[in-house]
Motif scaffolding. Structure first.
Motif, PDB file in Angstrom:
ATOM      1  N   MET A   1       0.835  -1.188   0.000  1.00 13.71           N
ATOM      2  CA  MET A   1       0.000   0.000   0.000  1.00 13.71           C
ATOM      3  C   MET A   1       0.872   1.241   0.000  1.00 13.71           C
ATOM      4  O   MET A   1       1.992   1.244   0.494  1.00 13.71           O
ATOM      5  N   SER A   2       0.351   2.321  -0.541  1.00 14.01           N
ATOM      6  CA  SER A   2       1.076   3.582  -0.583  1.00 14.01           C
ATOM      7  C   SER A   2       1.096   4.219   0.796  1.00 14.01           C
ATOM      8  O   SER A   2       0.325   3.857   1.695  1.00 14.01           O
ATOM      9  N   TYR A   3       1.979   5.214   0.940  1.00 16.16           N
ATOM     10  CA  TYR A   3       2.053   5.931   2.213  1.00 16.16           C
ATOM     11  C   TYR A   3       0.715   6.579   2.551  1.00 16.16           C
ATOM     12  O   TYR A   3       0.234   6.494   3.685  1.00 16.16           O
ATOM     13  N   GLU A 255       1.859 -14.787   7.994  1.00 14.74           N
ATOM     14  CA  GLU A 255       0.973 -14.095   8.929  1.00 14.74           C
ATOM     15  C   GLU A 255       1.753 -13.476  10.081  1.00 14.74           C
ATOM     16  O   GLU A 255       1.435 -12.372  10.550  1.00 14.74           O
ATOM     17  N   LEU A 256       2.784 -14.160  10.547  1.00  8.94           N
ATOM     18  CA  LEU A 256       3.601 -13.641  11.640  1.00  8.94           C
ATOM     19  C   LEU A 256       4.525 -12.535  11.151  1.00  8.94           C
ATOM     20  O   LEU A 256       4.809 -11.579  11.889  1.00  8.94           O
ATOM     21  N   LYS A 257       5.001 -12.632   9.914  1.00  6.34           N
ATOM     22  CA  LYS A 257       5.800 -11.547   9.350  1.00  6.34           C
ATOM     23  C   LYS A 257       5.000 -10.242   9.328  1.00  6.34           C
ATOM     24  O   LYS A 257       5.525  -9.158   9.618  1.00  6.34           O
ATOM     25  N   ARG A 258       3.720 -10.335   8.992  1.00  7.43           N
ATOM     26  CA  ARG A 258       2.872  -9.140   8.984  1.00  7.43           C
ATOM     27  C   ARG A 258       2.778  -8.523  10.376  1.00  7.43           C
ATOM     28  O   ARG A 258       2.823  -7.298  10.535  1.00  7.43           O
ATOM     29  N   VAL A 259       2.638  -9.385  11.388  1.00  8.35           N
ATOM     30  CA  VAL A 259       2.565  -8.894  12.767  1.00  8.35           C
ATOM     31  C   VAL A 259       3.838  -8.137  13.133  1.00  8.35           C
ATOM     32  O   VAL A 259       3.787  -7.037  13.705  1.00  8.35           O
ATOM     33  N   LEU A 260       4.997  -8.693  12.802  1.00 11.67           N
ATOM     34  CA  LEU A 260       6.256  -8.043  13.155  1.00 11.67           C
ATOM     35  C   LEU A 260       6.439  -6.719  12.422  1.00 11.67           C
ATOM     36  O   LEU A 260       6.969  -5.758  12.987  1.00 11.67           O
ATOM     37  N   VAL A 261       5.999  -6.661  11.169  1.00 12.40           N
ATOM     38  CA  VAL A 261       6.113  -5.403  10.416  1.00 12.40           C
ATOM     39  C   VAL A 261       5.273  -4.318  11.073  1.00 12.40           C
ATOM     40  O   VAL A 261       5.731  -3.181  11.251  1.00 12.40           O
ATOM     41  N   VAL A 262       4.047  -4.647  11.448  1.00 10.67           N
ATOM     42  CA  VAL A 262       3.173  -3.652  12.081  1.00 10.67           C
ATOM     43  C   VAL A 262       3.687  -3.294  13.465  1.00 10.67           C
ATOM     44  O   VAL A 262       3.738  -2.116  13.846  1.00 10.67           O
ATOM     45  N   GLN A 263       4.123  -4.290  14.235  1.00 12.10           N
ATOM     46  CA  GLN A 263       4.647  -4.012  15.570  1.00 12.10           C
ATOM     47  C   GLN A 263       5.895  -3.140  15.529  1.00 12.10           C
ATOM     48  O   GLN A 263       6.112  -2.312  16.401  1.00 12.10           O
ATOM     49  N   CYS A 301       4.697   5.857  11.329  1.00 10.84           N
ATOM     50  CA  CYS A 301       4.052   4.535  11.294  1.00 10.84           C
ATOM     51  C   CYS A 301       3.725   4.084   9.866  1.00 10.84           C
ATOM     52  O   CYS A 301       4.109   2.979   9.468  1.00 10.84           O
ATOM     53  N   PRO A 302       3.042   4.912   9.051  1.00 11.21           N
ATOM     54  CA  PRO A 302       2.794   4.478   7.663  1.00 11.21           C
ATOM     55  C   PRO A 302       4.076   4.250   6.876  1.00 11.21           C
ATOM     56  O   PRO A 302       4.140   3.351   6.027  1.00 11.21           O
ATOM     57  N   LEU A 303       5.112   5.055   7.152  1.00  7.36           N
ATOM     58  CA  LEU A 303       6.382   4.894   6.438  1.00  7.36           C
ATOM     59  C   LEU A 303       7.019   3.541   6.750  1.00  7.36           C
ATOM     60  O   LEU A 303       7.459   2.828   5.842  1.00  7.36           O
ATOM     61  N   TRP A 304       7.078   3.192   8.034  1.00  6.83           N
ATOM     62  CA  TRP A 304       7.696   1.928   8.420  1.00  6.83           C
ATOM     63  C   TRP A 304       6.900   0.731   7.898  1.00  6.83           C
ATOM     64  O   TRP A 304       7.474  -0.255   7.437  1.00  6.83           O
ATOM     65  N   ILE A 305       5.581   0.806   7.963  1.00  8.76           N
ATOM     66  CA  ILE A 305       4.771  -0.319   7.484  1.00  8.76           C
ATOM     67  C   ILE A 305       4.939  -0.481   5.983  1.00  8.76           C
ATOM     68  O   ILE A 305       5.130  -1.596   5.474  1.00  8.76           O
ATOM     69  N   SER A 306       4.875   0.633   5.246  1.00  7.56           N
ATOM     70  CA  SER A 306       5.018   0.566   3.795  1.00  7.56           C
ATOM     71  C   SER A 306       6.390   0.034   3.396  1.00  7.56           C
ATOM     72  O   SER A 306       6.508  -0.881   2.579  1.00  7.56           O
TER      73      SER A 306
END
Length: 314
Positions: A1-3, A255-263, A301-306
């Motif tokens: 997703m975009s910023y 699924e766990l990779k997604r959790v770590l990216v958001v965390q 937060c959006p920058l790190w997730i993206s």
């Protein structure tokens, strides 16, 4: 997703915290009701959200998604606490209470009310189950290593805090999901639990703002550049890189990779403010870090997730 797309997902979360600050300041939530509402969220609504997120969740039926998440939650949280403690010592804080509070507040990422709605918005409601199982490890780290750092209390006292409605809900939900017994849960019970679960995040975010409102009456006491800059560098720069490296190179389900990216993108958790009152810390230092990292994370937060999703390859 975009910023901008991610920003549109995260802004409502922070906006609800802001609404909580407003309703507390105008007196719609009185001081006497604050503690009761927080207990309602923690002891009733959060267990309902856990049940709804885990029971019947096909992504939580293997060892990789039941055993590994709490291990990583514990490991990354302890690492954050230890690195933050060393940073505080390097900065030579004269006040030992401020040093210990800095270590706990900086090292502990927000693992509930912020990442849960973001996970649901990005990856669907079922993704919340992985995060909630991951949070078991975070809770263990908080009530053992975290409390020891803050106060020096015994491990025995810290472990007692783990036996609560949230842990009970996790154990029951995971057991039902792994054994398949969840199909025997009455439909009316699922509907009641589901209705309560849907109120958890809005009310939890509102109460986060309500809890912070009492500390922003005198803004001049909240801005300590040395504290905020040091905490932000560690919480919003150093620790995200470490967690994203783990998400990229450690073997784990997507699924766990997604959790770590958001965390990795999360600011400091709010609970150290409360713990600092009870375990000899310095609440003002915790408030400065929580407000500072939360305000900055609206943009980071959006920058790190993206960036994290692209780099990890999700």
């Amino acid at each position: 997703m975009s910023y901008l797309g991610l920003l549109s997902l995260t802004l409502p979360v922070f906006a609800l915290i802001g609404v909580g600050v407003i309703v507390r300041r105008v007196g719609w939530v009185e001081e006497g009701a604050e503690a009761s509402l927080i207990r309602l969220v923690v002891n009733l609504l959060m267990p309902c959200l856990i049940f709804e997120s885990i029971v019947g969740n096909g992504a939580l039926r293997s060892a990789g998604t039941v055993l590994l998440p709490p291990l990583l939650g514990f490991g990354f949280t302890v690492l954050g606490l230890v690195l933050s403690l060393y940073l505080a010592r390097a900065l030579r804080w004269g006040d030992a209470r401020a040093l210990r509070t800095f270590a706990l507040t900086t090292g502990l990422a927000n693992y509930g009310y912020l990442p849960l709605p973001i996970m649901a918005a990005m990856f669907g409601a079922s993704s919340q189950g992985i995060l909630l199982v991951h949070n078991v490890g975070v809770e263990v780290a908080l009530w053992t290593v975290g409390v020891l750092i803050l106060s020096g209390v015994s491990l025995r006292e810290g472990w007692k805090k783990l036996f609560n409605p949230v842990l009970l809900a996790l154990v029951v939900s995971v057991t039902l999901n792994l054994t398949g017994l969840w199909v025997h849960v009455p439909d009316f019970a699922n509907k009641v639990i589901g209705a309560l679960a849907r109120t958890t995040m809005p009310l939890g975010l509102l109460m986060t703002g309500v809890n912070l409102a009492q500390y922003i009456r005198e803004p001049k006491h909240l801005f300590q550049p040395r504290v905020i800059v040091a905490a932000s560098v560690m919480r919003l720069a150093v620790l995200p890189v470490i967690m994203l490296c783990g998400a990229r190179w450690l073997p784990m389900p997507i699924e766990l990779k997604r959790v770590l990216v958001v965390q990795a993108a999360m600011p400091s958790a709010v609970i150290p403010i409360i713990l600092a009152r009870h375990y000899g810390g310095l609440p003002l230092t915790a408030v400065q870090i929580v407000l500072g990292t939360t305000a900055i994370s609206v943009f980071t937060c959006p920058l790190w997730i993206s960036a994290g999703l692209r780099w990890v390859g999700i």
